[in-house]
Motif scaffolding. Structure first.
Motif, PDB file in Angstrom:
ATOM      1  N   VAL A  84       0.845  -1.197   0.000  1.00 19.30           N
ATOM      2  CA  VAL A  84       0.000   0.000   0.000  1.00 19.30           C
ATOM      3  C   VAL A  84       0.884   1.251   0.000  1.00 19.30           C
ATOM      4  CG1 VAL A  84      -2.024  -1.008   1.130  1.00 19.30           C
ATOM      5  CG2 VAL A  84      -0.148  -0.114   2.521  1.00 19.30           C
ATOM      6  N   LEU A 144       0.427   5.940  -0.067  1.00 18.77           N
ATOM      7  CA  LEU A 144      -0.422   7.131  -0.170  1.00 18.77           C
ATOM      8  C   LEU A 144      -0.184   7.794  -1.522  1.00 18.77           C
ATOM      9  CD1 LEU A 144       0.019   8.546   3.437  1.00 18.77           C
ATOM     10  CD2 LEU A 144      -2.037   7.498   2.476  1.00 18.77           C
ATOM     11  N   PRO A 145      -1.153   8.540  -2.040  1.00 18.16           N
ATOM     12  CA  PRO A 145      -0.990   9.137  -3.377  1.00 18.16           C
ATOM     13  C   PRO A 145       0.059  10.248  -3.431  1.00 18.16           C
ATOM     14  CG  PRO A 145      -3.017   9.893  -2.356  1.00 18.16           C
ATOM     15  CD  PRO A 145      -2.482   8.796  -1.479  1.00 18.16           C
ATOM     16  N   TYR A 184       1.718   8.750  -6.555  1.00 23.22           N
ATOM     17  CA  TYR A 184       1.948   7.311  -6.476  1.00 23.22           C
ATOM     18  C   TYR A 184       0.649   6.514  -6.621  1.00 23.22           C
ATOM     19  CZ  TYR A 184       6.073   9.174  -4.030  1.00 23.22           C
ATOM     20  OH  TYR A 184       7.187   9.886  -3.660  1.00 23.22           O
ATOM     21  N   MET A 231      -1.749   3.821  -5.199  1.00 23.91           N
ATOM     22  CA  MET A 231      -1.988   3.478  -3.796  1.00 23.91           C
ATOM     23  C   MET A 231      -1.984   1.975  -3.533  1.00 23.91           C
ATOM     24  SD  MET A 231      -4.755   6.322  -2.525  1.00 23.91           S
ATOM     25  CE  MET A 231      -5.758   6.440  -4.008  1.00 23.91           C
ATOM     26  N   TYR A 240      -6.666  10.071 -10.931  1.00 24.41           N
ATOM     27  CA  TYR A 240      -5.742  11.111 -10.480  1.00 24.41           C
ATOM     28  C   TYR A 240      -5.811  12.253 -11.504  1.00 24.41           C
ATOM     29  CZ  TYR A 240      -3.606   7.284  -7.762  1.00 24.41           C
ATOM     30  OH  TYR A 240      -3.378   6.234  -6.929  1.00 24.41           O
ATOM     31  N   ALA A 263       1.933  -0.909  -5.644  1.00 19.87           N
ATOM     32  CA  ALA A 263       1.779   0.212  -4.721  1.00 19.87           C
ATOM     33  C   ALA A 263       3.098   0.979  -4.648  1.00 19.87           C
ATOM     34  CB  ALA A 263       1.388  -0.290  -3.339  1.00 19.87           C
ATOM     35  N   ILE A 268      -8.796   6.939   2.019  1.00 19.64           N
ATOM     36  CA  ILE A 268      -7.432   7.450   2.187  1.00 19.64           C
ATOM     37  C   ILE A 268      -7.089   7.579   3.668  1.00 19.64           C
ATOM     38  CG2 ILE A 268      -5.965   9.485   1.825  1.00 19.64           C
ATOM     39  CD1 ILE A 268      -7.168   9.772  -0.917  1.00 19.64           C
ATOM     40  N   LEU A 276      -6.306   4.142   4.826  1.00 15.28           N
ATOM     41  CA  LEU A 276      -5.008   3.757   4.278  1.00 15.28           C
ATOM     42  C   LEU A 276      -3.879   4.417   5.069  1.00 15.28           C
ATOM     43  CD1 LEU A 276      -4.110   2.037   1.793  1.00 15.28           C
ATOM     44  CD2 LEU A 276      -3.931   4.173   0.522  1.00 15.28           C
ATOM     45  N   ASN A 277      -4.052   5.682   5.373  1.00 11.97           N
ATOM     46  CA  ASN A 277      -3.049   6.419   6.138  1.00 11.97           C
ATOM     47  C   ASN A 277      -2.865   5.817   7.531  1.00 11.97           C
ATOM     48  OD1 ASN A 277      -1.178   8.456   6.602  1.00 11.97           O
ATOM     49  ND2 ASN A 277      -2.704   9.903   7.322  1.00 11.97           N
TER      50      ASN A 277
END
Length: 277
Positions: free
Chosen positions: A12, A14-15, A54, A56, A86, A102, A141, A144-145
């Motif tokens: 995984v 983060l963008p 990036y 994710m 994106y 990822a 997000i 994910l964070n």
């Protein structure tokens, strides 16, 4: 144990290197046309022009579009049941059909298309009953964070076999705010909770920056040696500008100095959190 954590961590990403939402999902005033009640089908993330963007999760590049309208140059990645767009990109580093993992660099951020300045637009769609339907990407997000931060904490604790002497939590935060002379500790603590996701954001963990303090001259977040120093920095950079004769309350002060892009929404969120503290 460490290899298992590393495998989970590399699955995984983060963008962006740092996450700060500047415009929420839902209805808003269009920042370009100023039309009220316009639906914003994604979230906007603050970033400087040329920031790395990036993937994710592992997925397939479904579409690469070069355009000077709408989302501008944009990429869509299919993650099996979840599709991420994106938008407002500059240089794109992938092609349609590419399989990405990822953390793969997808593009550099920019301000192409319908945009008031450099930022990254994230749109998410889920496959529901055979149809792609728009969803709010913010909870995804945030989750994910939090997941990434928990993995990093596990790896740090496994490596050092200890925790910092003074952990960052609300109890310690209130003590430090009192020592630093913070005027409205509950409101400021609520700002910390909102800005960092209760201490889980990369800006907080990597820069010790509890309040999203941003240096516009360097186009980057301020870096502090400790989270305690960040509290002192908040007093020095933000709270010293508070004027009880000019501001009817602290929320009015935050709005006057333009602490966030959408101050009505920001203050409402801060107020809701402060009421629980």
């Amino acid at each position: 144990m460490m290899m298992e954590l590393l495998n989970r961590r590399t699955s995984v990403a983060l963008p962006l290197d740092f996450i700060h939402i500047t415009s929420d999902y839902g209805y808003r005033q269009d920042p370009v046309t100023f039309v009220k009640g316009t639906f914003h089908n994604g979230i906007d993330l603050r970033c400087a022009k040329g920031s790395l963007v990036y993937a994710m999760m592992p997925g397939v590049i479904e579409k690469v579009v070069y355009s000077e309208s709408g989302y501008g140059h944009h990429v869509i990645i299919n993650h099996i049941g979840l599709r991420i767009l994106y938008g407002h990109l500059g240089l794109i580093a992938v092609r349609e059909g590419d399989i990405v993992s990822a953390g793969t660099i997808v593009a550099l951020s920019s301000d192409t298309g319908k945009s008031t300045g450099p930022h990254l637009h994230i749109r998410a769609e889920r496959l529901i009953d055979g149809e792609w339907k728009s969803i709010n990407p913010e909870p995804f997000i945030n989750h994910l964070n939090s997941y990434i931060c928990s993995l990093q904490e596990e790896m740090e604790n496994l490596h050092f076999a200890s925790r910092p002497d003074r952990p960052l939590n609300l109890h310690n935060l209130f003590k430090v705010m009192k020592d630093c002379g913070v005027l409205f500790p509950k409101i400021v603590a609520a700002q910390y909770c909102l800005e960092t996701g209760y201490g889980s954001s990369n800006v907080c963990r990597n820069y010790n920056n509890l309040f999203g303090l941003y240096n516009s001259s360097s186009h980057d977040y301020y870096r502090f040696r400790s989270w305690e120093e960040s509290v002192a920095g908040y007093v020095r950079m933000i709270q010293r500008r508070y004027n009880p004769k000019k501001d009817k309350d602290y929320y009015a002060f935050l709005k006057r100095i333009g602490y966030a892009e959408n101050m009505d929404s920001y203050n409402a969120k801060v107020r809701a959190i402060a009421n629980t503290l």
